[in-house]
Design a protein around this motif. Structure first.
Motif, PDB file in Angstrom:
ATOM      1  N   ILE A   1      35.657  39.409  29.245  1.00 27.81           N
ATOM      2  CA  ILE A   1      35.071  39.994  30.449  1.00 27.81           C
ATOM      3  C   ILE A   1      33.682  40.574  30.189  1.00 27.81           C
ATOM      4  O   ILE A   1      32.780  40.447  31.023  1.00 27.81           O
ATOM      5  N   VAL A   2      33.462  41.190  29.041  1.00 22.49           N
ATOM      6  CA  VAL A   2      32.157  41.786  28.766  1.00 22.49           C
ATOM      7  C   VAL A   2      31.095  40.698  28.592  1.00 22.49           C
ATOM      8  O   VAL A   2      29.991  40.810  29.112  1.00 22.49           O
ATOM      9  N   ASP A   3      31.446  39.643  27.867  1.00 21.30           N
ATOM     10  CA  ASP A   3      30.505  38.538  27.693  1.00 21.30           C
ATOM     11  C   ASP A   3      30.206  37.869  29.027  1.00 21.30           C
ATOM     12  O   ASP A   3      29.052  37.521  29.321  1.00 21.30           O
ATOM     13  N   LEU A   4      31.231  37.676  29.859  1.00 22.03           N
ATOM     14  CA  LEU A   4      31.034  37.100  31.187  1.00 22.03           C
ATOM     15  C   LEU A   4      30.093  37.963  32.015  1.00 22.03           C
ATOM     16  O   LEU A   4      29.170  37.468  32.674  1.00 22.03           O
ATOM     17  N   MET A   5      30.320  39.265  31.972  1.00 23.21           N
ATOM     18  CA  MET A   5      29.473  40.183  32.722  1.00 23.21           C
ATOM     19  C   MET A   5      28.039  40.149  32.189  1.00 23.21           C
ATOM     20  O   MET A   5      27.074  40.224  32.967  1.00 23.21           O
ATOM     21  N   HIS A   6      27.898  40.014  30.893  1.00 23.89           N
ATOM     22  CA  HIS A   6      26.565  39.934  30.286  1.00 23.89           C
ATOM     23  C   HIS A   6      25.821  38.705  30.808  1.00 23.89           C
ATOM     24  O   HIS A   6      24.628  38.775  31.133  1.00 23.89           O
ATOM     25  N   GLN A   7      26.516  37.577  30.885  1.00 25.52           N
ATOM     26  CA  GLN A   7      25.876  36.347  31.360  1.00 25.52           C
ATOM     27  C   GLN A   7      25.504  36.441  32.841  1.00 25.52           C
ATOM     28  O   GLN A   7      24.424  36.009  33.252  1.00 25.52           O
ATOM     29  N   ILE A   8      26.397  36.990  33.642  1.00 26.07           N
ATOM     30  CA  ILE A   8      26.087  37.148  35.063  1.00 26.07           C
ATOM     31  C   ILE A   8      24.971  38.167  35.247  1.00 26.07           C
ATOM     32  O   ILE A   8      24.122  38.034  36.131  1.00 26.07           O
ATOM     33  N   GLY A   9      24.949  39.184  34.395  1.00 29.12           N
ATOM     34  CA  GLY A   9      23.897  40.196  34.475  1.00 29.12           C
ATOM     35  C   GLY A   9      22.506  39.610  34.330  1.00 29.12           C
ATOM     36  O   GLY A   9      21.529  40.138  34.880  1.00 29.12           O
ATOM     37  N   LYS A  10      22.384  38.508  33.589  1.00 28.91           N
ATOM     38  CA  LYS A  10      21.081  37.866  33.424  1.00 28.91           C
ATOM     39  C   LYS A  10      20.532  37.312  34.737  1.00 28.91           C
ATOM     40  O   LYS A  10      19.338  37.039  34.849  1.00 28.91           O
ATOM     41  N   LEU A  11      21.400  37.158  35.734  1.00 28.87           N
ATOM     42  CA  LEU A  11      20.952  36.637  37.028  1.00 28.87           C
ATOM     43  C   LEU A  11      20.103  37.647  37.788  1.00 28.87           C
ATOM     44  O   LEU A  11      19.616  37.346  38.886  1.00 28.87           O
ATOM     45  N   ARG A  12      19.904  38.824  37.233  1.00 32.39           N
ATOM     46  CA  ARG A  12      18.943  39.760  37.832  1.00 32.39           C
ATOM     47  C   ARG A  12      17.569  39.099  37.899  1.00 32.39           C
ATOM     48  O   ARG A  12      16.763  39.409  38.780  1.00 32.39           O
ATOM     49  N   ASN A  13      17.293  38.194  36.967  1.00 33.76           N
ATOM     50  CA  ASN A  13      16.019  37.472  36.988  1.00 33.76           C
ATOM     51  C   ASN A  13      15.926  36.527  38.184  1.00 33.76           C
ATOM     52  O   ASN A  13      14.831  36.107  38.563  1.00 33.76           O
ATOM     53  N   ASN A  14      17.071  36.166  38.770  1.00 35.15           N
ATOM     54  CA  ASN A  14      17.108  35.248  39.915  1.00 35.15           C
ATOM     55  C   ASN A  14      17.245  35.973  41.246  1.00 35.15           C
ATOM     56  O   ASN A  14      17.265  35.331  42.292  1.00 35.15           O
ATOM     57  N   GLY A  15      17.386  37.295  41.206  1.00 38.07           N
ATOM     58  CA  GLY A  15      17.490  38.051  42.452  1.00 38.07           C
ATOM     59  C   GLY A  15      18.741  38.889  42.597  1.00 38.07           C
ATOM     60  O   GLY A  15      18.899  39.595  43.598  1.00 38.07           O
ATOM     61  N   LEU A  16      19.669  38.828  41.620  1.00 39.51           N
ATOM     62  CA  LEU A  16      20.859  39.668  41.688  1.00 39.51           C
ATOM     63  C   LEU A  16      20.468  41.138  41.558  1.00 39.51           C
ATOM     64  O   LEU A  16      19.723  41.509  40.654  1.00 39.51           O
ATOM     65  N   LYS A  17      20.972  41.976  42.462  1.00 39.85           N
ATOM     66  CA  LYS A  17      20.650  43.403  42.449  1.00 39.85           C
ATOM     67  C   LYS A  17      21.826  44.263  41.999  1.00 39.85           C
ATOM     68  O   LYS A  17      21.634  45.303  41.367  1.00 39.85           O
ATOM     69  N   GLU A  18      23.038  43.858  42.356  1.00 37.77           N
ATOM     70  CA  GLU A  18      24.208  44.670  42.028  1.00 37.77           C
ATOM     71  C   GLU A  18      25.271  43.814  41.354  1.00 37.77           C
ATOM     72  O   GLU A  18      25.565  42.707  41.809  1.00 37.77           O
ATOM     73  N   LEU A  19      25.840  44.341  40.287  1.00 36.63           N
ATOM     74  CA  LEU A  19      26.969  43.720  39.596  1.00 36.63           C
ATOM     75  C   LEU A  19      28.073  44.765  39.517  1.00 36.63           C
ATOM     76  O   LEU A  19      27.940  45.773  38.816  1.00 36.63           O
ATOM     77  N   CYS A  20      29.149  44.532  40.248  1.00 34.62           N
ATOM     78  CA  CYS A  20      30.186  45.550  40.421  1.00 34.62           C
ATOM     79  C   CYS A  20      31.533  45.048  39.923  1.00 34.62           C
ATOM     80  O   CYS A  20      31.727  43.856  39.654  1.00 34.62           O
ATOM     81  N   LEU A  21      32.468  45.978  39.844  1.00 35.46           N
ATOM     82  CA  LEU A  21      33.790  45.688  39.308  1.00 35.46           C
ATOM     83  C   LEU A  21      34.827  46.417  40.146  1.00 35.46           C
ATOM     84  O   LEU A  21      34.642  47.585  40.488  1.00 35.46           O
ATOM     85  N   THR A  22      35.911  45.716  40.476  1.00 32.90           N
ATOM     86  CA  THR A  22      37.074  46.373  41.072  1.00 32.90           C
ATOM     87  C   THR A  22      38.177  46.375  40.026  1.00 32.90           C
ATOM     88  O   THR A  22      38.523  45.331  39.473  1.00 32.90           O
ATOM     89  N   THR A  23      38.726  47.549  39.733  1.00 32.98           N
ATOM     90  CA  THR A  23      39.644  47.690  38.603  1.00 32.98           C
ATOM     91  C   THR A  23      40.689  48.757  38.880  1.00 32.98           C
ATOM     92  O   THR A  23      40.481  49.646  39.715  1.00 32.98           O
ATOM     93  N   ASN A  24      41.819  48.652  38.182  1.00 32.95           N
ATOM     94  CA  ASN A  24      42.810  49.730  38.266  1.00 32.95           C
ATOM     95  C   ASN A  24      42.537  50.825  37.243  1.00 32.95           C
ATOM     96  O   ASN A  24      43.217  51.842  37.233  1.00 32.95           O
ATOM     97  N   GLY A  25      41.561  50.608  36.353  1.00 31.17           N
ATOM     98  CA  GLY A  25      41.129  51.658  35.447  1.00 31.17           C
ATOM     99  C   GLY A  25      41.953  51.839  34.192  1.00 31.17           C
ATOM    100  O   GLY A  25      41.603  52.660  33.332  1.00 31.17           O
TER     101      GLY A  25
END
Length: 452
Positions: free
Chosen positions: A161-185
């Motif tokens: 999950i962390v690596d996946l989030m890291h890869q999606i986080g790179k899409l900030r260069n393409n216009g992504l502004k928010e990367l969020c998570l829904t979790t039971n904690g």
């Protein structure tokens, strides 16, 4: 402030003793730990890059000359580009918010989510791989999606999950502004630091009771202490500048937790927390009954008995909740009123299930497979990193311009086919979902298999 001095200041802050814990928390059986700047399952920025999780930045990935030229062109445009026609429905709703379920598995068995025995899970070969999730995320971001939320199941139990989030986080260069998570904690606190470094900006944390015993009844599992530890960790990191937008989601069920509505509201007396009360909704396997549902009006009336001056707060047009605040409180409360006051008119959300289906409405049972289209170029087999790289290389020279997309970007044959299917599904989206009487009799996936 000079960069070196700023780094020294951050390093000093990270060595500080933990701030005061979140109220209502009993002494945890887990040891306190310092913020780690070395141990993580995601790639780390080097020391020369300056502050890590505080900055919420991700370094640009290496790109070909053509890709970099396209990004430069987009950044230099002065006129706002029209929103993608593929993500705009027949009611002029622009869908810039994508929710992606990254697993069907969960470590709880919440009463409103699935039956006690669990649900049949898809074979692993039918679930989206990490390269497939990143590919689809990039496709949607290039069409105008600027907010992605990773859901499940429970997303934190996905091994990468962390690596996946890291890869999606790179899409900030393409216009992504928010990367969020829904979790039971339950296991969030163990991965939170690395997630924030990877670009996490917001957490919706599900918690339906402040009572550990009641927690066991409603989730059919133990884990209340771990959830509170995750909440503490978010609040502590926010005091140090992490700026994680925290919302606590509470599904209210008559006879179980309605007496805790006011105590939940009082969590926001001194803490910057938004508690959102959710009307109980019907899904397969959750034994929904209208008698168990407490309406938004009834919940608000219970709060007004103690806080008669509670006030409505102006929200964003795409908010799913009606937001209120008690004067003098730091935090706020919201009400998600899917059953009594739908918010379909401003819906901007699309969902991709763990097995790769696109759902244009949480309560609709119509789905279309994006996974099958994506895998056509791999003989129908799951696409791993190596296969994805080969596909991209093959399609690099087969790109053309597709009319109607954001900025008329060049796309491959696969992307064009996906966009056509996405566009048709979005255009078929209804003006509003069915009413309460219809929903309870409508066949739909269990919530655990949709992704919320």
């Amino acid at each position: 402030m000079a960069e070196a001095s700023f780094r020294q200041m951050i390093a000093s802050i990270l060595r500080q003793t933990r701030p005061q814990s979140f109220r209502h928390t009993k002494p945890s059986r887990y040891p306190q730990r310092q913020i780690s700047t070395t141990a993580s399952s995601a790639p780390r920025p080097s020391d020369s890059d300056g502050p890590q999780w505080q900055a919420h930045t991700v370094r640009p990935s290496s790109q070909s000359g053509a890709e970099q030229s396209r990004l430069d062109k987009l950044r230099n445009e002065t006129e706002p580009r029209p929103f993608s026609s593929f993500l705009t429905d027949n009611y002029s709703r622009q869908h810039n918010y994508l929710r992606i379920s990254v697993t069907e598995r969960c470590n709880l068995r919440c009463l409103y989510c699935m039956p006690e025995e669990g649900v049949p899970l898809s074979p692993s070969a039918r679930l989206l791989t990490t390269p497939e999730i990143v590919y689809l995320a990039e496709l949607f971001v290039n069409q105008g999606v600027d907010k992605i939320r990773l859901t499940g199941g429970e997303p934190t139990i996905r091994k990468d999950i962390v690596d996946l989030m890291h890869q999606i986080g790179k899409l900030r260069n393409n216009g992504l502004k928010e990367l969020c998570l829904t979790t039971n904690g339950i296991s969030l606190h163990r991965k939170l630091d690395s997630m924030v470094e990877s670009g996490l900006t917001g957490v919706n944390l599900s918690l339906d009771t402040l009572d550990p015993y009641q927690f066991t009844i409603m989730t059919r599992r133990n884990g209340h202490d771990a959830v509170m530890k995750s909440i503490n960790r978010i609040l502590e990191m926010n005091k140090l500048g992490a700026k994680i937008k925290l919302k606590i989601n509470c599904v209210v069920m008559r006879g179980l937790n309605e007496r805790e509505i006011v105590p939940f509201v009082e969590l926001g007396r001194e803490q910057d927390i938004e508690v959102r009360f959710i009307e109980y909704m019907p899904f397969d396997g959750n034994k929904w009954s209208e008698k168990k549902m407490i309406s938004f009006g009834e919940m608000l009336a219970l709060i007004r008995e103690k806080y008669p001056d509670v006030q409505k707060v102006q929200g964003h047009k795409n908010d799913t909740s009606k937001t209120y605040q008690v004067p003098g409180f730091v935090g706020r409360m919201g009400f998600i009123t899917s059953m009594t006051h739908n918010f379909c008119g401003t819906c901007n959300r699309l969902r991709i299930t763990g097995d790769g289906n696109l759902k244009v409405c949480l309560f609709g049972n119509a789905e279309v497979s994006l996974r099958d289209i994506l895998r056509e170029s791999n003989d129908g087999n799951p696409i791993d990193v190596e296969a994805m790289e080969a596909i991209k290389q093959f399609e690099l020279g087969r790109r053309g311009t597709i009319a109607g997309s954001t900025g008329n970007l060049a796309v491959s044959d696969t992307e064009a086919k996906l966009l056509d299917v996405i566009g048709m599904a979005v255009k078929r989206k209804k003006e509003k979902h069915a009413g309460m009487g219809e929903l309870e009799n409508m066949k739909n996936r269990p919530m655990i298999l949709i992704g919320g």
